[in-house]
Enzyme design. Structure first.
Site, PDB file in Angstrom:
ATOM      1  CD  GLN A 274      -2.653  -1.278   2.567  1.00  7.25           C
ATOM      2  OE1 GLN A 274      -2.477  -0.482   3.485  1.00  7.25           O
ATOM      3  NE2 GLN A 274      -3.490  -2.303   2.669  1.00  7.25           N
TER       4      GLN A 274
ATOM      5  CG  HIS B  51      -3.158  -0.331   7.793  1.00  9.54           C
ATOM      6  ND1 HIS B  51      -3.770  -0.886   8.891  1.00  9.54           N
ATOM      7  CD2 HIS B  51      -3.671  -0.990   6.721  1.00  9.54           C
ATOM      8  CE1 HIS B  51      -4.597  -1.843   8.495  1.00  9.54           C
ATOM      9  NE2 HIS B  51      -4.544  -1.924   7.166  1.00  9.54           N
TER      10      HIS B  51
ATOM     11  CD  GLU C  46     -15.247   3.423  12.480  1.00 15.64           C
ATOM     12  OE1 GLU C  46     -15.276   2.530  13.344  1.00 15.64           O
ATOM     13  OE2 GLU C  46     -14.707   4.543  12.660  1.00 15.64           O
TER      14      GLU C  46
ATOM     15  CE1 TYR D 265     -14.619  10.882  15.342  1.00 16.59           C
ATOM     16  CE2 TYR D 265     -12.444  11.649  15.978  1.00 16.59           C
ATOM     17  CZ  TYR D 265     -13.739  11.912  15.582  1.00 16.59           C
ATOM     18  OH  TYR D 265     -14.164  13.224  15.447  1.00 16.59           O
TER      19      TYR D 265
ATOM     20  CE1 TYR E 139      -9.495  -7.583   5.938  1.00 13.01           C
ATOM     21  CE2 TYR E 139      -7.650  -7.124   7.394  1.00 13.01           C
ATOM     22  CZ  TYR E 139      -8.574  -6.697   6.462  1.00 13.01           C
ATOM     23  OH  TYR E 139      -8.596  -5.382   6.057  1.00 13.01           O
TER      24      TYR E 139
END
Length: 386
Positions: A90, A152, A255, A265, A276
């Site tokens: 990523q 991430h 979200e 949060y 997963y």
């Protein structure tokens, strides 16, 4: 991997707006049908798009290239001077933002993954753009925590009206990735860590004044909010002064959050996501002192890119949010309500992974699709009232 939709849905094909399935919500009374019109193609894993004051566009490609679209034409050579990136998983070249005073200072801002497979982090840099190349590159912020793996990085940017900059940073990755002898995702609850946070910075990268955690011992300077997994979209509602974020969950539990200063949060203390491999991540999805999401997507849509539409090109869309979906391969139209909740309105099929959604200076919505050499920038054009 989600199955690719028929190419009939791409190009100049009309996109039929259908009611969202989430919560059985009905479409708005006034809406518009749209068609997607290709602007440029041939992009390799494009990640973000931003406009310059003269109408030129900047597009980041995750492998480490910054592309220029001039006069509606993708220039053949990438812009020179981009910092070296870690292009793995990523990671790579991620978001791009143009300084509000670009016309006088020429600054553009980039976020990217840097380092090695075993020790990497997210960086924020700025450089001056003269129309051909980047110069005077400055690394403004680097996540202090180095991590392993290629997950991430988070990394969306958003300018606020006071010319401070919000920087969203991911939590570092899924199990079994660890940091300091514990799962790295727990760093999202550590106020001294940049992982899983939103920071508010001045345009030179220094912590902005008046941040809510400024008096808290060991809190990271500039900390704005915490408890995030991996924010992939940030949008500003200028009329109401609200910031919205779309955020990846794990297995389900994506979200949409209204981001406010000083708020926790919850990730991973509370979440609607599951591992997963099956079990629940947290014992509860809500807890006192932790902010509940405005909207939860289960199954996951993998939200990426978020825009608050404030133009007048599309009947009935003013003030709505538009969230891209990597897995859903759609743009999700959402209506914020006065009580802080959000009502899904419609789903706009795109037929490819949606990486970014932005409103252009011409008042149209633009969609960036992910692809290994076939990524596109699309413009959504209204066909008129239904």
């Amino acid at each position: 991997m989600a199955r690719r939709r028929s190419p009939i849905l791409n190009g100049l094909a009309a996109l039929l707006l259908v009611p969202a399935l989430l919560g059985g919500c009905q479409p708005a009374a006034v809406s518009a049908a749209v068609r997607s019109v290709p602007v440029v193609g041939g992009l390799e894993h494009p990640w973000a798009v931003a406009w310059l004051p003269d109408g030129d566009l900047l597009i980041t490609e995750r492998p480490g290239r910054l592309r220029l679209v001039r006069g509606g034409v993708l220039q053949p050579e990438p812009i020179r001077g981009v910092p070296e990136v870690l292009a793995a998983g990523q990671g790579g070249l991620l978001d791009v933002a143009v300084h509000p005073d670009f016309a006088t200072n020429r600054w553009i801002y980039l976020t990217y993954a840097a380092g090695s497979a075993d020790a990497n982090h997210t960086r924020l840099a700025r450089a001056r753009f003269d129309g051909q190349a980047l110069t005077d590159l400055q690394v403004l912020f680097a996540v202090p925590q180095r991590k392993a793996g290629s997950q991430h990085f988070g990394s969306r940017l958003l300018w606020l009206p006071d010319r401070t900059l919000l920087l969203a940073i991911g939590d570092g990755g899924n199990p079994p990735v660890q940091l300091e002898g514990a799962l790295i995702r727990l760093q999202a609850q550590n106020p001294g860590s940049a992982l899983g946070k939103v920071l508010r910075l001045n345009d030179d990268g220094s912590p902005a004044g008046g941040t809510p955690f400024a008096g808290r011992p060991n809190a990271l300077p500039g900390l704005w909010s915490l408890g995030h997994r991996n924010i992939q979209g940030l949008a500003l509602d200028r009329r109401h002064g609200r910031v919205w974020a779309s955020e990846h969950g794990a297995r389900g539990g994506d979200e949409l959050n209204r981001i406010e200063a000083g708020v926790n949060y919850g990730w991973p203390t509370v979440t609607h996501s599951r591992e997963y491999f099956g079990p629940a991540i947290a014992p509860a999805s809500s807890a006192p002192g932790l902010r509940d999401p405005a909207l939860v997507w289960t199954p996951a849509i993998a939200p990426s890119g978020l825009a608050l539409y404030d133009g007048d090109r599309y009947p009935g869309w003013h003030g709505d949010l538009f969230a891209g979906g990597l897995v859903s391969q759609q743009v999700h139209r959402l209506r914020p309500n006065p009580n802080g909740s959000v009502t899904p309105q419609q789903q706009i099929p795109i037929g490819n992974r949606v990486r970014d959604v932005r409103q252009g200076p011409d008042g149209f919505l633009y969609v960036l699709t992910d692809g290994a050499g076939d990524g596109q920038l699309l413009r959504l054009e209204p066909l008129g009232p239904r």
